[in-house]
Scaffold this motif. Structure first.
Motif, PDB file in Angstrom:
ATOM      1  N   VAL A  53       0.839  -1.192   0.000  1.00  0.00           N
ATOM      2  CA  VAL A  53       0.000   0.000   0.000  1.00  0.00           C
ATOM      3  C   VAL A  53       0.876   1.244   0.000  1.00  0.00           C
ATOM      4  O   VAL A  53       2.037   1.209   0.410  1.00  0.00           O
ATOM      5  N   GLY A  54       0.291   2.344  -0.449  1.00  0.00           N
ATOM      6  CA  GLY A  54       0.922   3.639  -0.276  1.00  0.00           C
ATOM      7  C   GLY A  54       0.632   4.174   1.117  1.00  0.00           C
ATOM      8  O   GLY A  54      -0.218   3.655   1.843  1.00  0.00           O
ATOM      9  N   GLU A  55       1.325   5.239   1.486  1.00  0.00           N
ATOM     10  CA  GLU A  55       1.151   5.792   2.823  1.00  0.00           C
ATOM     11  C   GLU A  55      -0.289   6.235   3.077  1.00  0.00           C
ATOM     12  O   GLU A  55      -0.769   6.186   4.212  1.00  0.00           O
ATOM     13  N   ASP A  56      -1.001   6.642   2.019  1.00  0.00           N
ATOM     14  CA  ASP A  56      -2.367   7.119   2.205  1.00  0.00           C
ATOM     15  C   ASP A  56      -3.342   5.988   2.512  1.00  0.00           C
ATOM     16  O   ASP A  56      -4.499   6.243   2.890  1.00  0.00           O
ATOM     17  N   GLN A  57      -2.907   4.723   2.370  1.00  0.00           N
ATOM     18  CA  GLN A  57      -3.783   3.593   2.641  1.00  0.00           C
ATOM     19  C   GLN A  57      -3.424   2.843   3.924  1.00  0.00           C
ATOM     20  O   GLN A  57      -4.072   1.854   4.264  1.00  0.00           O
ATOM     21  N   VAL A  58      -2.427   3.315   4.645  1.00  0.00           N
ATOM     22  CA  VAL A  58      -2.002   2.625   5.863  1.00  0.00           C
ATOM     23  C   VAL A  58      -3.140   2.563   6.880  1.00  0.00           C
ATOM     24  O   VAL A  58      -3.358   1.545   7.543  1.00  0.00           O
ATOM     25  N   GLN A  59      -3.889   3.651   7.018  1.00  0.00           N
ATOM     26  CA  GLN A  59      -4.994   3.689   7.976  1.00  0.00           C
ATOM     27  C   GLN A  59      -6.021   2.599   7.674  1.00  0.00           C
ATOM     28  O   GLN A  59      -6.549   1.946   8.578  1.00  0.00           O
ATOM     29  N   HIS A  60      -6.297   2.370   6.389  1.00  0.00           N
ATOM     30  CA  HIS A  60      -7.261   1.343   6.006  1.00  0.00           C
ATOM     31  C   HIS A  60      -6.728  -0.058   6.303  1.00  0.00           C
ATOM     32  O   HIS A  60      -7.482  -0.942   6.731  1.00  0.00           O
ATOM     33  N   LEU A  61      -5.442  -0.268   6.074  1.00  0.00           N
ATOM     34  CA  LEU A  61      -4.886  -1.589   6.350  1.00  0.00           C
ATOM     35  C   LEU A  61      -4.860  -1.853   7.853  1.00  0.00           C
ATOM     36  O   LEU A  61      -5.060  -2.991   8.301  1.00  0.00           O
ATOM     37  N   GLU A  62      -4.629  -0.824   8.651  1.00  0.00           N
ATOM     38  CA  GLU A  62      -4.689  -1.002  10.103  1.00  0.00           C
ATOM     39  C   GLU A  62      -6.090  -1.445  10.520  1.00  0.00           C
ATOM     40  O   GLU A  62      -6.242  -2.284  11.416  1.00  0.00           O
ATOM     41  N   LEU A  63      -7.115  -0.879   9.884  1.00  0.00           N
ATOM     42  CA  LEU A  63      -8.475  -1.306  10.182  1.00  0.00           C
ATOM     43  C   LEU A  63      -8.667  -2.783   9.810  1.00  0.00           C
ATOM     44  O   LEU A  63      -9.276  -3.547  10.569  1.00  0.00           O
ATOM     45  N   ALA A  64      -8.161  -3.175   8.654  1.00  0.00           N
ATOM     46  CA  ALA A  64      -8.280  -4.576   8.234  1.00  0.00           C
ATOM     47  C   ALA A  64      -7.589  -5.499   9.231  1.00  0.00           C
ATOM     48  O   ALA A  64      -8.107  -6.572   9.571  1.00  0.00           O
ATOM     49  N   ARG A  65      -6.432  -5.108   9.710  1.00  0.00           N
ATOM     50  CA  ARG A  65      -5.713  -5.913  10.707  1.00  0.00           C
ATOM     51  C   ARG A  65      -6.537  -6.047  11.986  1.00  0.00           C
ATOM     52  O   ARG A  65      -6.667  -7.134  12.548  1.00  0.00           O
ATOM     53  N   ASP A  66      -7.099  -4.931  12.437  1.00  0.00           N
ATOM     54  CA  ASP A  66      -7.875  -4.950  13.678  1.00  0.00           C
ATOM     55  C   ASP A  66      -9.138  -5.797  13.532  1.00  0.00           C
ATOM     56  O   ASP A  66      -9.509  -6.550  14.436  1.00  0.00           O
ATOM     57  N   ILE A  67      -9.809  -5.657  12.386  1.00  0.00           N
ATOM     58  CA  ILE A  67     -11.020  -6.456  12.158  1.00  0.00           C
ATOM     59  C   ILE A  67     -10.683  -7.941  12.142  1.00  0.00           C
ATOM     60  O   ILE A  67     -11.424  -8.767  12.700  1.00  0.00           O
ATOM     61  N   ALA A  68      -9.562  -8.305  11.514  1.00  0.00           N
ATOM     62  CA  ALA A  68      -9.153  -9.714  11.495  1.00  0.00           C
ATOM     63  C   ALA A  68      -8.937 -10.234  12.913  1.00  0.00           C
ATOM     64  O   ALA A  68      -9.381 -11.347  13.261  1.00  0.00           O
ATOM     65  N   GLN A  69      -8.296  -9.444  13.750  1.00  0.00           N
ATOM     66  CA  GLN A  69      -8.024  -9.876  15.117  1.00  0.00           C
ATOM     67  C   GLN A  69      -9.315 -10.011  15.921  1.00  0.00           C
ATOM     68  O   GLN A  69      -9.494 -10.976  16.679  1.00  0.00           O
ATOM     69  N   VAL A  70     -10.235  -9.055  15.776  1.00  0.00           N
ATOM     70  CA  VAL A  70     -11.497  -9.129  16.508  1.00  0.00           C
ATOM     71  C   VAL A  70     -12.311 -10.339  16.056  1.00  0.00           C
ATOM     72  O   VAL A  70     -12.887 -11.063  16.880  1.00  0.00           O
ATOM     73  N   PHE A  71     -12.373 -10.566  14.752  1.00  0.00           N
ATOM     74  CA  PHE A  71     -13.109 -11.732  14.248  1.00  0.00           C
ATOM     75  C   PHE A  71     -12.502 -13.012  14.819  1.00  0.00           C
ATOM     76  O   PHE A  71     -13.228 -13.909  15.288  1.00  0.00           O
ATOM     77  N   ASN A  72     -11.188 -13.126  14.775  1.00  0.00           N
ATOM     78  CA  ASN A  72     -10.530 -14.344  15.255  1.00  0.00           C
ATOM     79  C   ASN A  72     -10.798 -14.570  16.738  1.00  0.00           C
ATOM     80  O   ASN A  72     -10.999 -15.713  17.176  1.00  0.00           O
TER      81      ASN A  72
END
Length: 383
Positions: free
Chosen positions: A195-214
């Motif tokens: 990702v570019g720097e402007d998409q880091v915030q979105h990837l952090e959300l994806a990481r957090d959602i994955a952890q909560v789901f798990n």
């Protein structure tokens, strides 16, 4: 507050302070370290408009390097994300054309459909299905703090400032598209997401959602790695305070991959610079000149930096006119073989359809497996 949403807040808090996650958030923990999940690469690009120089330097070339450098055993997915495109108004006929053009552009630039699973997101219905599952655990407040939706609306409306945009302009699809983006990533159990720097915030959300789901339903998703891709940040030719964008209303602000040498010369000649007679590389105070030097550097056969090119131009007494001519020539020369390949591919609509269909078939294989796991995990897998 829904308990799974509270879980997301806890993930964020513990990630900041480094504390261990509460036992109540997890179903079960193992004393043994988990084996690292197999590497999977995923990237996506919207089909709106003809790809431009910023797409080429910022996404296409870094992706092609990943395609080349990753082991043959590592799955690589590249999706043209039409469902994201319709979060802003689109002309249906133009969207059909843009989707086809984007596939042709990616193939012309060197995406290998035998190595990379290249497909249209909307052809794999599991993307939208998983997005709904993830919507049930995504906190609205977090989405409202995302920095991109106001900028997208402002650009689409040609507003002078993001301050002119209010929540009255916001539609649910645009608010929740980071959740769809998380679904895109998690559906293939991706571990590497460039990702570019402007998409880091979105990837952090994806990481957090994955952890909560798990933690709520058991380990289904690997937590994707944030990999910020070194990118050439290409700015608008007409407003060097903004990055080059497909959605910017003024077509003179960007160089499209299909622009003729004459069109490229016209656009670069009209690029905003400044009144200083000499050439220097000063991105903060001379962004227009710095942008042209950045573009030139990206295509320079001698691999000179923008500062080195500026020093050489300064020593030769160049002004903005000579710089613009040099940039036009080097861009046109580099894009010529890409454009030849693009014209060959776009004329063969049957080939494009075959590539899209084969890519979708391959993507569905993994998507179906993941969704079967998700449905079973949440209790919707059968009775």
């Amino acid at each position: 507050m829904h308990p799974r949403i509270r879980g997301l807040a806890r993930v964020r808090a513990t990630a900041r302070c480094g504390a261990a996650l509460p036992a109540a958030v997890s179903r079960a923990s193992s004393s043994k370290a988990k084996a690292a999940p197999p590497e999977v690469v995923f990237s996506g690009i919207q089909p709106t408009g003809t790809p431009h120089l910023g797409n080429y330097l910022g996404l296409f070339l870094p992706f092609l390097e990943l395609q080349r450098s990753t082991p043959a055993s590592t799955p690589v997915y590249l999706s043209v994300v039409g469902l994201h495109a319709i979060t802003l108004p689109q002309d249906p006929a133009a969207l059909v054309r843009d989707r086809r053009n984007m596939l042709a552009s990616l193939l012309a630039c060197g995406v290998d459909p035998e190595r990379t699973t290249l497909f249209l997101q909307e052809d794999v219905r599991e993307h939208s299905e998983l997005a709904w599952f993830l919507n049930t655990i995504a906190p609205v407040g977090r989405l409202q703090r995302m920095t991109t939706w106001k900028s997208k609306i402002a650009t689409a409306r040609n507003a002078n400032s993001e301050d002119e945009v209010s929540e009255e302009d916001l539609r649910l699809g645009l608010l929740s598209y980071p959740v769809l983006q998380a679904a895109d990533i998690l559906l293939y159990k991706s571990t590497i997401v460039p990702v570019g720097e402007d998409q880091v915030q979105h990837l952090e959300l994806a990481r957090d959602i994955a952890q909560v789901f798990n933690r709520a339903f058991g380990d289904v998703f690997p937590v994707p790695e944030t990999r910020v891709v070194p990118q050439k940040r290409v700015l608008s030719l007409r407003d060097p305070a903004q990055k080059m964008s497909k959605s910017a209303p003024n077509p003179l602000s960007r160089i499209s991959l299909t622009d003729s040498p004459k069109d490229i010369a016209t656009k670069v000649k009209g690029a905003v610079t400044d009144s200083t007679a000499t050439i220097t590389y000063e991105p903060d105070t001379r962004p227009g000149v710095a942008n042209l030097l950045t573009i030139w550097s990206a295509f320079d056969e001698a691999k000179r930096s923008p500062a080195e090119l500026a020093a050489a131009a300064h020593a030769d007494g160049w002004g903005a006119g000579k710089l613009k001519a040099a940039v036009s020539d080097v861009v046109a020369a580099h894009l010529a073989p890409v454009q030849d390949e693009y014209r060959r591919i776009i004329a063969d609509e049957g080939y494009i359809r075959v590539v899209a269909a084969k890519g979708a078939d391959r993507a569905r294989e993994q998507a179906a497996k993941t969704m079967a796991e998700v449905r079973a995990a949440v209790g919707l897998g059968g009775i």
